[in-house]
Design an enzyme around this catalytic site. Structure first.
Site, mmCIF file in Angstrom:
data_model
loop_
_atom_site.group_PDB
_atom_site.id
_atom_site.type_symbol
_atom_site.label_atom_id
_atom_site.label_comp_id
_atom_site.label_asym_id
_atom_site.label_seq_id
_atom_site.Cartn_x
_atom_site.Cartn_y
_atom_site.Cartn_z
ATOM 1 N N TYR A 295 10.482 6.513 -1.935
ATOM 2 C CA TYR A 295 11.067 5.567 -0.984
ATOM 3 C C TYR A 295 10.412 4.189 -1.000
ATOM 4 O O TYR A 295 10.978 3.223 -0.522
ATOM 5 C CB TYR A 295 11.023 6.132 0.450
ATOM 6 C CG TYR A 295 9.626 6.360 0.992
ATOM 7 C CD1 TYR A 295 8.941 7.537 0.743
ATOM 8 C CD2 TYR A 295 8.985 5.377 1.742
ATOM 9 C CE1 TYR A 295 7.656 7.743 1.221
ATOM 10 C CE2 TYR A 295 7.695 5.571 2.238
ATOM 11 C CZ TYR A 295 7.042 6.765 1.963
ATOM 12 O OH TYR A 295 5.760 6.972 2.437
ATOM 13 N N MET B 273 5.164 -0.037 -3.156
ATOM 14 C CA MET B 273 4.398 -0.440 -1.974
ATOM 15 C C MET B 273 4.103 0.811 -1.155
ATOM 16 O O MET B 273 4.694 1.046 -0.101
ATOM 17 C CB MET B 273 5.206 -1.444 -1.145
ATOM 18 C CG MET B 273 4.354 -2.162 -0.123
ATOM 19 S SD MET B 273 5.263 -3.425 0.792
ATOM 20 C CE MET B 273 6.230 -2.394 1.898
ATOM 21 N N PRO B 274 3.183 1.660 -1.618
ATOM 22 C CA PRO B 274 2.936 2.909 -0.898
ATOM 23 C C PRO B 274 2.457 2.664 0.536
ATOM 24 O O PRO B 274 1.599 1.809 0.775
ATOM 25 C CB PRO B 274 1.861 3.615 -1.728
ATOM 26 C CG PRO B 274 1.418 2.678 -2.779
ATOM 27 C CD PRO B 274 2.339 1.510 -2.807
ATOM 28 N N HIS B 275 3.030 3.427 1.456
ATOM 29 C CA HIS B 275 2.631 3.333 2.851
ATOM 30 C C HIS B 275 3.145 4.581 3.550
ATOM 31 O O HIS B 275 3.984 5.301 3.007
ATOM 32 C CB HIS B 275 3.227 2.089 3.525
ATOM 33 C CG HIS B 275 4.723 2.070 3.516
ATOM 34 N ND1 HIS B 275 5.445 1.691 2.406
ATOM 35 C CD2 HIS B 275 5.625 2.399 4.470
ATOM 36 C CE1 HIS B 275 6.741 1.787 2.677
ATOM 37 N NE2 HIS B 275 6.879 2.209 3.920
ATOM 38 N N ALA B 276 2.641 4.847 4.728
ATOM 39 C CA ALA B 276 3.104 6.020 5.478
ATOM 40 C C ALA B 276 3.105 5.657 6.952
ATOM 41 O O ALA B 276 2.607 4.601 7.343
ATOM 42 C CB ALA B 276 2.187 7.208 5.215
#
Lengths: 91, 147
Positions: free
Chosen positions: B56, B65-68
């Site tokens: 995603y 753009m890794p994020h959680a």
């Protein structure tokens, strides 16, 4: 008019997507358009006129019967502008 | 005075060789662990999320753009910038293969908006993106992000 940017979480990619949609709207000189960021369950109840999202979410929401802009590059305002123009001229 | 500089050299790593997307996420996340902005559980959350939701956060050609949303692992809003020596595929993303990884530590919906605006400005300029992807020095990257 209301545009819903749909995503999994609503705090990263979709915020970038919203900024890109807002850039596209500015380039089209369109005002009075509400752009919100929602997840898939909220999208269904959102009364949006247009959904902007990635392929998998657009597929999930295809039964909504609402105009969709499927986006691969979340930073490409020109693409979103062209798709908006297509949708608006078809109305 | 609020220091609005986005990046410093501790948050940048260039031409890193990784074996797969998980390692790319771990490397970019580790920079933020090392500066105290996140806990490693945030990196685990990103990897779990990707396994659940798919890629995603691979949001432009060659850019992830890794994020959680795991705000319990985040101490402050922050970003790290990593370029990869070998591009890697993040699952079946249509924006594969990935060359540039920008790890985003976000605490809630709003406090990182200014940061994201700057990131978005840079990512929407293809010339800038290419310069970052192929940067040979950390200074080049810092100049782009801090201008």
């Amino acid at each position: 008019m209301k545009i819903a940017c749909v995503c999994a979480m609503g705090l990263g990619s979709s915020l970038i997507l919203r900024m890109t949609v807002e850039t596209a709207l500015k380039q089209l000189h369109m005002k009075d358009v509400e752009v919100e960021v929602v997840d898939t369950s909220t999208a269904r109840g959102s009364q949006a006129d247009i959904i902007v999202s990635s392929h998998s979410f657009c597929e999930q929401l295809s039964d909504m019967g609402v105009a969709m802009i499927e986006v691969v590059n979340y930073t490409d305002a020109n693409y979103i502008k062209e798709q908006l123009q297509k949708i608006l001229s078809a109305q | 005075m609020l220091d609005l500089r986005l990046l410093n050299k501790e948050r940048v790593a260039l031409q890193v060789r990784v074996k797969d997307w998980k390692e790319a996420v771990r490397v970019s996340g580790q920079l933020l662990v090392d500066v105290g902005s996140i806990e490693s559980c945030y990196i685990d959350a990103i990897i779990e999320n990707m396994q659940e939701y798919g890629p995603y956060f691979v949001l432009a050609p060659g850019v992830a753009m890794p994020h959680a949303s795991c705000s319990s692992g985040v101490h402050q809003v922050d970003i790290s910038v990593v370029t990869l020596a070998n591009e890697v595929a993040f699952m079946d993303s249509l924006n594969n293969p990935v060359k540039l990884v920008i790890c985003l530590a976000a605490t809630d919906n709003n406090s990182h908006i200014e940061l994201l605006k700057k990131v978005s400005q840079i990512l929407s300029d293809e010339t800038c993106v290419q310069r970052v992807k192929h940067a040979k020095t950390v200074e080049e990257v810092l100049t782009i992000f801090n201008s």
